[in-house]
Design a protein around this motif. Structure first.
Motif, short mmCIF file in Angstrom:
data_model
loop_
_atom_site.label_atom_id
_atom_site.label_comp_id
_atom_site.label_asym_id
_atom_site.label_seq_id
_atom_site.Cartn_x
_atom_site.Cartn_y
_atom_site.Cartn_z
N CYS D 23 18.33 -30.54 -2.50
CA CYS D 23 17.77 -30.01 -1.34
C CYS D 23 18.52 -28.49 -1.74
O CYS D 23 19.37 -29.12 -1.82
N VAL D 207 18.79 -31.60 5.49
CA VAL D 207 17.52 -32.65 6.21
C VAL D 207 16.95 -32.94 6.92
O VAL D 207 16.60 -32.35 8.13
N TYR D 208 18.02 -34.36 6.90
CA TYR D 208 17.42 -35.43 7.96
C TYR D 208 18.72 -35.47 8.64
O TYR D 208 18.28 -36.42 9.87
S1 SF4 Z 1 17.56 -34.67 1.59
FE1 SF4 Z 1 19.41 -34.55 2.52
S2 SF4 Z 1 20.67 -36.21 0.83
FE2 SF4 Z 1 18.16 -35.52 -0.38
S3 SF4 Z 1 18.96 -34.06 -1.33
FE3 SF4 Z 1 18.11 -32.86 0.81
S4 SF4 Z 1 19.73 -32.77 1.95
FE4 SF4 Z 1 20.28 -33.75 0.17
#
Ligand code: SF4
Ligand SMILES: Cc1ncc(C[n+]2csc(CCOP(=O)(O)OP(=O)(O)O)c2C)c(N)n1
Ligand SMILES: Cc1ncc(C[n+]2csc(CCOP(=O)(O)OP(=O)(O)O)c2C)c(N)n1
Ligand code: SF4
Ligand SMILES: [Mg+2]
Ligand SMILES: [Mg+2]
Lengths: 622, 343, 622, 343
Positions: D23, D207-208
């Motif tokens: 991401c 993101v999480y």
């Molecule tokens: S979900 Fe979280 S850990 Fe995975 S690529 Fe996206 S930002 Fe990075």
């Protein structure tokens, strides 16, 4: 049946009973949401429908990239719908990457709606276009409706003073508005939904509603290339009642809850996240009030072992995973077989082998389900054909597990897990209960016989905590009746036979196999299982409409199979088995019934199209 | 379900009718007896007691205890125990495992049951060998152990079960050995600890790893080689003539002589079972230069996993009625009537 | 062919071409050693033979108990021997428990030799005898030779001043001495062996030799019930050459070493102890000078993963286990399939399901081998029919693995692993080499294509450390040629097809199926695989001798199967498949060839007897 | 095979032609860059370097490093690394894993690779969440973490990767975070440690689990919340105005004020990377009351596993000739001639 829309050259004489629309855009464009709301709107229009969301494998792929495209396809109509449709009639492409990855599937003469605002140099590059396809004539075999949705959206939400990024987020509602217009849909429910969704942020609610209305108004007023016209698909004749949309994952979760209730048991669910099985766990964690305990274990092995532990302690143990995780559970499944404890194992199949294609669908874990353990370890296998069917199958799996003290495998797949369809909400009062009785006292006079079998070959379920019934079980071969360790030859033979007989005997408790389309005998039977139901059903329907002697049989009980199935299949000259694998169920059929079942295989990570099966039927009957 | 008045039982009540099938002279017999002797003293109820084990000689244990018993698969006993306890927190759960079962194949589950702090007693029989499979070296075997898979001696550095358990977040760590008279007391302390209680029991596999613990476990000179820890008591051994003190420079433990019983003067540490730093030092204290640390090394309870899960389940369910019909009808619904669908 | 010995009422007119002797005693009585030395003596007598050791499940069960009995059966004769014999002609019972657990198998009229010195009250109790069976007439249908072997042994070793316990340990040599007399065997090699064994303890050596001689002398001089007489079984006609005894476990170990050498590779063996697979690991740890690295991993998963890692790094990765451990390896096998790395997976099958019967034999992991993985993950499967055959099969598994860049499963079982048979030591100069070439430079001009397939569908093996060939592999679907991540439908279809085609294509490199006894066509084919070879071969031989139209086909290549097998089977009216499981190989045959293969199953943890198969043949032809 | 002269490479040489698919804004990008920047400085050879990983967002790492790479299965990377290194000890092996991959499903393999002390660098990207499967809580998630599987907040007590590693017997423990400028130095120290080097790298999953490490990782006020350890240097932070000292009573660490830079007076500990007791305290030092301990917490090498295995293999093979014909003819043999068999 899907047909062509607004194609001036269309040779079809059938009135458009169904339409297939695919919304495609960047992962950040909210295509799944748009699709979901359009689905609801279709439901309210009384259409039947089926949907197919197609996510990228990446969590959040970089914007504008080819692998970051997220799509949602819906097939809806005034007739019965079984699949998400072969080829779309309409493709909504929110950027060049979405166009590139999806246009190939579009029907010749189909309609492309594209947002020119996103066809910038940079986005074209990301999508690996040298020139804009909107300009180089490469889309000639389709109709193209290209206009600047971005700008129109910005314009429509200007009054609300949003930032540029936030304002652009309303694009999907603008597009939805246009789609609502195209299919003559009522906006009111959507507006209500938006107001509810953004209840805490009035400005956002208003902006989204404004975008929706603007999109709708655009359809109403603009000159949409001349030949796109408003289309009304009437309601499909449907029994009166309460309806909802349901995905396979939700259906499994609800079915498990219902199954545990019908057994009068609390449920213990041990899981470990894995795509596409996680959503069942996600659904169940929110149902604690139904006596559900969820446990996110450290791995799949711990998840199944904890579930077996819970079953041992008197709850209904359930575990769920997808192929690679199910592989890890094999050893513990054997223990459940040996200790004869109830257990439901749900496998939401994905593309394999190994890590394979986590976000794609496949039916390639059937071998694993039926045969994939050490030793003679028979386990019943039930398979769901559609999201709503998954509800019933989950109940059935629970029933078999507790009535026969056995682990049961329930097969669904990535397609079923994510797809949605309308579901007439059933009335629990109509469900048949199968309450469990735990052994309360010694079952042989002064003696406790934990492995004493009843008429069905089932041993008693004995809950720790019950006074006087202390006993020991484990994975070493158990003596007949007493359940003590026993390595003796005669005993192992007897218990192997007893376990096999018990599982074979389950066939007596399942309904005879029906023919879901066609006659019980004839030239060709198309035998399916699981999520191939839709395309097979449609394909057989079309072939029959053309006068071909072909029937559709769809098997829910993969192991043991319905008692009449062998005889039934022998009534056909040919048996064709379409499967999203290299031919696994056909092995079971050939082995059990010695019928010349021929495979029709597909392993592309995509569901069968109706046309593919139709072609195979024609080939078989040629 | 839990008995309100303590149950009165005798050792006999905890014996099953099954022939015990360990090798004659195996340390497992002594541990079995110690457990069967201790259970009546704890007022435990056979009907409410579950022994869960993996696979190994040690894991045959449940067959010999007249209670509920589950002899599961290799290394996974902690996961089964978790399911059992979450399904019925009233049950007394004892987990029996071996150095192979609990530290080799099952290391991860051992870690997670400790981290989560499930209320149970974990008895790890450490004979530093795989007994059941006929004597291969195990992760706790000392370097140089010869075995069918290491004819020239093992090269791996051994794991220390107690150090591992502490690193995994255990809140109770104790040690004993098969024939020790103190073993019942260690078991009692483990039982009374609310949460995962980790007990390493050195056990003599007389067939494949005979007498490896004799250095400290042999009765002769035991006093000089065993440090029995007691909360609030100074860390004395060798009949009070020696003790354990802290080298504040090196931040390590050291052995000091105690003159005329004046252990304070010698700087002998008073054992505090809640001190984690001391616990770290004790679990890693090398036998040889030091005596073997035995008894309760660490005991500092925290809320248990099953209590937290139950509490959350109750919180989640609070005020909600488990109405299946309503549940099924949740979400985006519409009604189809004669006149067509509506919201 | 085994026949009855010394039975005055024997109706058999055939001269005793073979005799079956079973030595049974307490685990501490040294029965395996006695059996092993008697075996050697049989070899030196030029007899053919087959043995079957039967251990207790416990490490060292309490003395005198029923479950502590250890037995060793040998079938030897002047004719070709394929099985350890159905029912013994002679049972040597060193204590009451040994008598009780073994006498049932003895042929009517067979001979019991019992040590009365051990028939004490306490031992009788432990064996659950109320009265001594030697005295209550319950052994009437057999001949009983009961005398105080214990006392006779003590007497014979008196001069050496051993303690009572040590002195009694010589009982087995006394008994062996008697047995040598009975079968007219030379004592010298045994005496040499004892002197070598006890080289460091002259007194023990002398005592054991004295006991041996005493037993022999006893036979020579005593009045052994009148009708037991010295019996000479002549040598079986055997090609000249060097011979040794070999167990299946040793044969697998040697075959793997040979296979790695033929491939010009070092071998990496990752294992985790489990009965009966451990002995392969035990054998290989002693062969480090052959470029063998052994790794006792923390579990079976780590064992296979380390082996795959080693293969990735350019060695021949091998892993071995038994059913429950193989179950744990399923996920990693899928990775080996996807990454197309060579790997040999040996499964020494035991009784299942779950922990099952660890020390007993079974063939019930065939399903697991052929089908037991998630996704379409075809893996070739080779099965050994006997200890010496296991040597060749191990080489064959290595060959397939490296030539096709694929994991290969080698199936043996507990019976083969422990049984011994004479083996003509092969000359390595006669072995066909299959040297491996690692990719040394880019294989497509300037480009490296790690998944470019050759004519056989095999991708190149690229060793990390090679300059310029850096690349990445993994378990996600790989793009054709480049091996990059690729989720696209067409690519998954292409690679699934390619993996299947590659494994199917292995059939082209294996010999056509032969008929090992009988004709290529006729009324009945008995089709076996694995360790059922012996009893099937004997049974078919006997049936043919009686004039029945039956042939024996024994399949080594379970997957893919020989190209001619389908046609071959279609040449018979009936196909019977004896298996030590509930009918697993028959599934493969029925699926692949649509022949009505009927199962003859046995799941008692014991090998088939010849008689059982004979009866089934007669039944099928009746 | 190992390059004799150090190889000269640039960052570019370590970049693959694959599109990076994390991401936008994910902390993984920064770690990737740090690694690609560090490898040239180490004189590493792409042809001799292997990146091995399990499954997770973090485990996609190998695809982006121009070296040999093996993206294996969930949790098992240490086992693959063991096979690779034993097969070819010349290779530089880097192991990339996540908090789910290495601490949840793979905890046991993490433990054993550390215990055995395989020479490799283990980079555990700890984002306290399962990224790839869309945000479920992980064994390192703090209590109360809300996620799709814990809508009311997680109840499990989190594991501490460094404490776990130490308990498992690790001989090198370090910590860093994605965007830290110091990360390359931490990586270098890990590379130079002969044996298993365990590095926990806090990584922002935007993101999480967005910004959960901001407490100490945010640039503003970082000085006050980060304790960067350096061997032989006093444990100072907050621009030298505060330090870490030992409470000799409670045997725990404490924060002390340093007046006028006189850290000796304040009792600030001088970091000794070989002191195991200090290491235990540092890995368990709770952030909040204390700053976050970063850098090399512990570094005390021991002989490596692969060296011991190789040595044993050589010892076993010494003087023995690998003659297959002789091997096959070993044991109890006899010869059959025209005249019958003889020994
Ligand atoms: S979900 Fe979280 S850990 Fe995975 S690529 Fe996206 S930002 Fe990075
Ligand atoms: C999956 C699996 N792998 C391997 C085995 C074989 N096995 C049984 S017990 C055991 C080790 C036992 O060691 P330990 O736990 O120390 O028990 P002990 O016998 O020493 O008491 C092994 C490897 C098994 N039963 N299952
Ligand atoms: C056997 C198996 N179980 C589960 C999964 C699903 N899975 C993939 S990655 C992952 C967790 C990843 O978490 P972490 O290691 O922390 O990596 P992150 O994505 O956070 O970097 C899970 C559960 C899988 N691929 N294989
Ligand atoms: S092998 Fe060792 S541990 Fe197992 S029963 Fe015998 S003495 Fe005990
Ligand atoms: Mg042990
Ligand atoms: Mg993570």
């Amino acid at each position: 049946m899907a047909t062509q829309l607004a194609d001036p050259e269309a040779k079809s004489t059938v009135a458009p009973e169904a339409v297939v629309v695919r919304f495609a855009g960047d992962s950040g464009d909210g295509m799944q949401l748009t699709g979901g709301q359009f689905t609801l709107s279709s439901a309210l229009a009384g259409n039947d429908f089926a949907t197919f969301p197609d996510f990228p494998a990446e969590i959040r792929a970089p914007q504008g990239t080819l692998f970051g495209v997220s799509a949602f396809q819906i097939n809806f109509g005034s007739t019965s719908i079984d699949t998400a449709g072969d080829a779309p009639d309409v493709l909504v492409a929110m950027n060049p990457a979405a166009l590139k990855t999806n246009v190939g599937a579009l029907k010749p003469g189909g309609l492309i709606i594209a947002d020119t605002g996103e066809f910038t140099k940079r986005n074209l590059e990301k999508a690996k276009y040298d020139v804009s396809p909107l300009e180089d004539g490469s889309l000639a075999k389709w109709q193209v409706l290209a206009f600047d949705i971005s700008a129109l959206t910005l314009e429509s939400v200007k009054p609300f003073g949003l930032g540029n990024k936030e304002a652009l987020r309303c694009k999907n509602m603008w597009t939805l508005g246009l789609a609502l217009w195209m299919f003559d849909r009522d906006r009111a429910p959507l507006i209500d939904w938006l107001n509810a969704k953004f209840a805490k942020n009035k400005v956002l609610a208003d902006a989204n509603v404004a975008a929706l209305n603007a999109g709708h108004a655009y359809g109403e007023t603009a000159e949409l290339g001349g030949h796109v016209k408003k289309l009304h698909l009437g309601p499909v004749p449907t029994p009166a009642g309460l309806y909802r949309t349901i995905t396979g994952a939700d259906a499994v979760a609800l079915g498990l809850v219902a199954g545990a209730q019908l057994a009068h048991l609390p449920m213990f669910f041990g899981g470990y996240p894995i795509t596409p099985a996680s959503s069942i766990l996600h659904a169940l964690v929110r149902l604690k009030e139904f006596g559900v305990t969820t446990f996110q274990a450290e791995d799949e092995i711990a998840a199944i072992c904890a579930a077996i532990g819970a079953s041992y302690a008197g709850q209904l143990g359930v575990t769920s995973s997808s192929g690679p995780g199910i592989a890890l559970k094999g050893e513990a499944m054997g223990l459940a077989v040996m200790t004869e404890l109830p257990l439901v194992i749900v496998n939401s199949q994905r593309g394999g082998p190994s890590t394979g294609l986590p976000t794609k669908t496949e039916q390639s874990d059937l071998y694993q389900a039926v045969y994939g353990r050490n030793g003679d370890a028979p386990i019943p296998v039930v398979s769901a054909r559609s999201p709503s069917d998954a509800f019933e199958c989950a109940i059935e799996a629970c029933r078999i597990a507790v009535q026969y003290m056995t682990p049961v495998i329930l097969l669904t797949d990535g397609y079923i897990a994510n797809a949605a369809e309308p579901w007439q909400v059933p009335d629990p009062a109509t469900f048949k209960e199968f309450p469990v009785t735990f052994l309360a006292e010694k079952n042989a006079g002064d003696t406790l016989l934990p492995y004493k079998r009843d008429g069905k070959g089932t041993r008693p379920w004995i809950k720790p905590g019950t006074p006087g019934l202390m006993h020991r079980i484990g994975g070493i071969e158990k003596a007949v009746d007493t359940g003590h360790l026993d390595y003796s030859p005669a005993n192992h033979q007897a218990q192997t036979d007893a376990r096999k007989a018990k599982v074979d005997g389950i066939a007596q408790s399942i309904p005879d196999q029906d023919v879901c389309l066609g006659a019980p005998g004839g030239k060709l039977a198309v035998v399916g299982w699981g999520s191939t139901y839709g395309p097979i059903h449609q394909a057989v329907g079309r072939a029959r409409a053309k006068g071909m002697d072909v029937s559709h049989i769809h098997v829910r009980h993969i192991w043991p199979m319905p008692q009449n199935l062998g005889e039934l299949l022998k009534g056909y000259d040919k048996v064709l088995v379409p499967e999203m694998n290299t031919g696994q169920f056909k092995t079971v059929l050939r082995d059990q019934f010695l019928v010349d079942a021929r495979p029709l295989t597909k392993t592309s990570g995509q569901p069968f199209t109706i046309a593919e099966i139709e072609a195979a039927i024609e080939g078989a009957l040629a | 379900m839990n008995a309100i008045t303590p149950i009165t039982t005798t050792l006999k009540d905890w014996e099953t009718d099954q022939e015990v099938r360990w090798c004659p002279g195996c340390g497992d017999y002594a541990i079995l007896k110690a457990v069967q002797r201790t259970l009546p003293e704890l007022g435990a109820d056979p009907a409410n007691t579950v022994f869960v084990s993996g696979i190994g000689c040690s894991s045959r244990f449940p067959y010999y205890v007249e209670s509920y018993g589950f002899h599961t698969i290799h290394g996974r006993a902690p996961a089964f125990a978790t399911g059992i306890k979450l399904a019925n927190p009233q049950l007394d759960v004892w987990l029996v495992t071996g150095d192979g079962d609990g530290m080799s194949i099952g290391g991860n589950h051992t870690m997670h049951v400790l981290r989560r702090n499930l209320d149970c007693q974990i008895l790890l029989f450490n004979n530093e060998i795989y007994g059941l499979t006929k004597g291969q070296y195990s992760p706790t075997s000392r370097q140089g152990t010869t075995s069918p898979t290491t004819p020239l001696g093992s090269v791996d550095r051994p794991a220390s079960p107690c150090a591992f358990a502490l690193g995994a977040g255990a809140r109770f760590i104790a040690r004993g050995f098969d024939v020790s008279k103190e073993l019942p007391n260690v078991l009692k302390a483990a039982y009374h600890h609310k949460g995962a209680a980790f007990v390493e029991i050195f056990q003599n596999c007389i067939v494949y790893n005979k007498d490896v613990f004799n250095d400290f476990a042999a009765p002769k000179g035991a006093e000089d080689r065993q440090l029995w820890l007691a909360n609030g008591e100074p860390m004395l051994f060798a009949k009070g003539t020696q003790g354990i003190a802290l080298d504040t420079e090196k931040l390590t433990l050291k052995v000091v002589d105690v003159i005329d019983g004046d252990w304070q003067a010698a700087g002998v540490i008073v054992h505090d079972v809640t001190n984690r730093s001391i616990a770290h030092m004790l679990v890693e204290m090398p036998f040889g230069p030091f005596p073997m640390a035995l008894g309760v090394l660490y005991d500092d309870p925290r809320p248990t996993f099953e209590a937290a899960v139950m509490a959350e389940r109750e919180k989640a369910a609070a005020g909600k009625e488990p109405n299946l019909a309503k549940l099924l009808a949740k979400g985006q619904t519409w009604t189809v009537t004669e006149g067509g669908p509506e919201l």
